[in-house]
Design an enzyme around this catalytic site. Structure first.
Site, PDB file in Angstrom:
ATOM      1  N   LEU A 157      16.562 -37.284   4.506  1.00  0.00           N
ATOM      2  CA  LEU A 157      15.357 -37.086   5.299  1.00  0.00           C
ATOM      3  C   LEU A 157      15.765 -36.399   6.596  1.00  0.00           C
ATOM      4  O   LEU A 157      16.865 -36.621   7.106  1.00  0.00           O
ATOM      5  CB  LEU A 157      14.683 -38.427   5.622  1.00  0.00           C
ATOM      6  CG  LEU A 157      14.154 -39.250   4.443  1.00  0.00           C
ATOM      7  CD1 LEU A 157      13.604 -40.586   4.958  1.00  0.00           C
ATOM      8  CD2 LEU A 157      13.079 -38.503   3.671  1.00  0.00           C
ATOM      9  N   ASP A 158      14.882 -35.576   7.148  1.00  0.00           N
ATOM     10  CA  ASP A 158      15.161 -34.952   8.429  1.00  0.00           C
ATOM     11  C   ASP A 158      15.417 -36.029   9.479  1.00  0.00           C
ATOM     12  O   ASP A 158      14.914 -37.159   9.379  1.00  0.00           O
ATOM     13  CB  ASP A 158      13.991 -34.081   8.878  1.00  0.00           C
ATOM     14  CG  ASP A 158      13.799 -32.859   7.991  1.00  0.00           C
ATOM     15  OD1 ASP A 158      14.801 -32.403   7.409  1.00  0.00           O
ATOM     16  OD2 ASP A 158      12.655 -32.384   7.884  1.00  0.00           O
ATOM     17  N   LYS A 159      16.167 -35.679  10.493  1.00  0.00           N
ATOM     18  CA  LYS A 159      16.549 -36.632  11.542  1.00  0.00           C
ATOM     19  C   LYS A 159      15.350 -37.425  12.059  1.00  0.00           C
ATOM     20  O   LYS A 159      15.406 -38.651  12.186  1.00  0.00           O
ATOM     21  CB  LYS A 159      17.217 -35.887  12.697  1.00  0.00           C
ATOM     22  CG  LYS A 159      17.530 -36.744  13.904  1.00  0.00           C
ATOM     23  CD  LYS A 159      18.133 -35.922  15.039  1.00  0.00           C
ATOM     24  CE  LYS A 159      18.358 -36.779  16.273  1.00  0.00           C
ATOM     25  NZ  LYS A 159      18.925 -35.996  17.409  1.00  0.00           N
TER      26      LYS A 159
END
Length: 343
Positions: A157-159
């Site tokens: 998942l993106d940060k």
């Protein structure tokens, strides 16, 4: 020329800036056509793509000011500094970082990743990642599971996206889960808050996604050369005709897919630092203080709320669901304020 300036076009390694190698160059008479080409040529051992990456990471200075545009023309006499960071260790070190684990057995871990946590080490985020936490939690058992730099990781998942992730602890689980993600044989749903009243209230966003040629940090829907991408959505709630709470399901898994498709449709996510470039017209429909809360939200309002898959060893289906974190729920409450319309 001052006494401490290097000879034009010559490299003067300097370690005064700490670990790593500090290259300093003076642009010769006649200037240079492009910054990235100039540095690659005078250093001699570094590719232009590596130079560009270091520019993006803030490691290049032009006359003391960060230089981030590879195509910038350099003037004669300018001083260019490139600080090459030290090589990161091949294997990340374990770090005691709390992990919100929902399920764990001998083969895998399911966790609810908080926003702000990077999945694996990368330039600019070599420590403090999920992988560092996993190594500390699992010990040497993760070694060799999917590679040294990102052991156990089968998706990410993106940060600043929160929500459910599954991590492999054994080669069996890593192979089976990687195959399931590649075959899109995973039940995944996301909750998102987007600007505007999305119509129709259910449907698909379909458009191939590739790197934005004008900004390499962004993805975009492209006419040619992109990867097929399909996002199915359902609107759950519209508030003040200004925002939509939606559920998104991925038929494909491209980088930033939900964020790109919604932005391309004119409905960027609230708080998105990459794809929301100006104040949306829909914001005018929000009363205060809801408008301020929506415009000041510090990250993309996106949460991986559902994750289902077949257990790689037992063959039994597993399904996990989590509510969005407190910041997302607070924002949603501030916006709806009892006036939203369920769809």
């Amino acid at each position: 020329m001052t006494d401490d300036a290097p000879e034009p076009g010559r490299d003067a390694p300097d370690h005064s800036q700490g670990p790593g190698v500090h290259h300093r160059h003076a642009v010769p008479e006649g200037g240079a056509s492009r910054a990235d080409r100039f540095l690659a040529d005078v250093i001699g051992t570094m590719s232009r793509s590596r130079v560009k990456a270091l520019m993006e990471a803030g490691c290049v200075l032009l006359d003391g000011t960060p230089l981030r545009e590879p195509a910038q023309t350099l003037r004669a006499g300018s001083i260019v500094d490139l600080i090459e960071p030290p090589s990161a260790p091949a294997r990340p070190a374990g770090e005691e970082i709390p992990l919100p684990i929902l399920y764990e057995d001998r083969d895998l871990i399911v966790l609810d990743k908080p926003a702000g946590l990077v999945a694996h080490p990368a330039p600019g985020n070599e420590t403090g990642t999920l992988v560092n936490a996993l190594i500390a939690h699992c010990g040497d058992s993760l070694e060799g599971i999917g590679g040294e730099r990102r052991p156990g990781i089968v998706h990410r998942l993106d940060k600043d996206t929160s929500g459910l992730m599954v991590v492999a602890k054994t080669p069996l689980a890593h192979q089976a889960l990687s195959d399931a993600f590649a075959a899109r044989d995973i039940d995944r749903a996301y909750l998102a808050l987007a600007w505007g009243a999305i119509t129709p209230t259910s449907g698909e966003f379909d458009g191939p996604i590739g790197r934005d040629p004008r900004d390499r940090k962004r993805m975009t829907v492209v006419k040619s050369g992109g990867k097929t991408a399909l996002t199915r959505y359902r609107v759950l709630r519209i508030s003040h005709a200004a925002t939509s709470l939606i559920e998104c399901r991925l038929a494909t898994g491209r980088t930033h897919q939900i964020r790109v498709h919604l932005s391309q449709a004119g409905h960027p996510l609230l708080g998105d630092p990459v794809y929301l470039r100006r104040i949306p017209a829909a914001a005018r429909a929000l009363p205060e203080p809801a408008r301020a809360a929506a415009l000041d939200f510090p990250r993309q309002a996106l949460h991986a709320a559902r994750l289902g898959f077949v257990h790689p060893r037992t063959g039994k289906p597993l399904l996990f669901e989590t509510a969005p974190p407190a910041d997302f729920r607070t924002l949603e409450s501030a916006i709806s304020d009892g006036i939203g319309t369920d769809c």
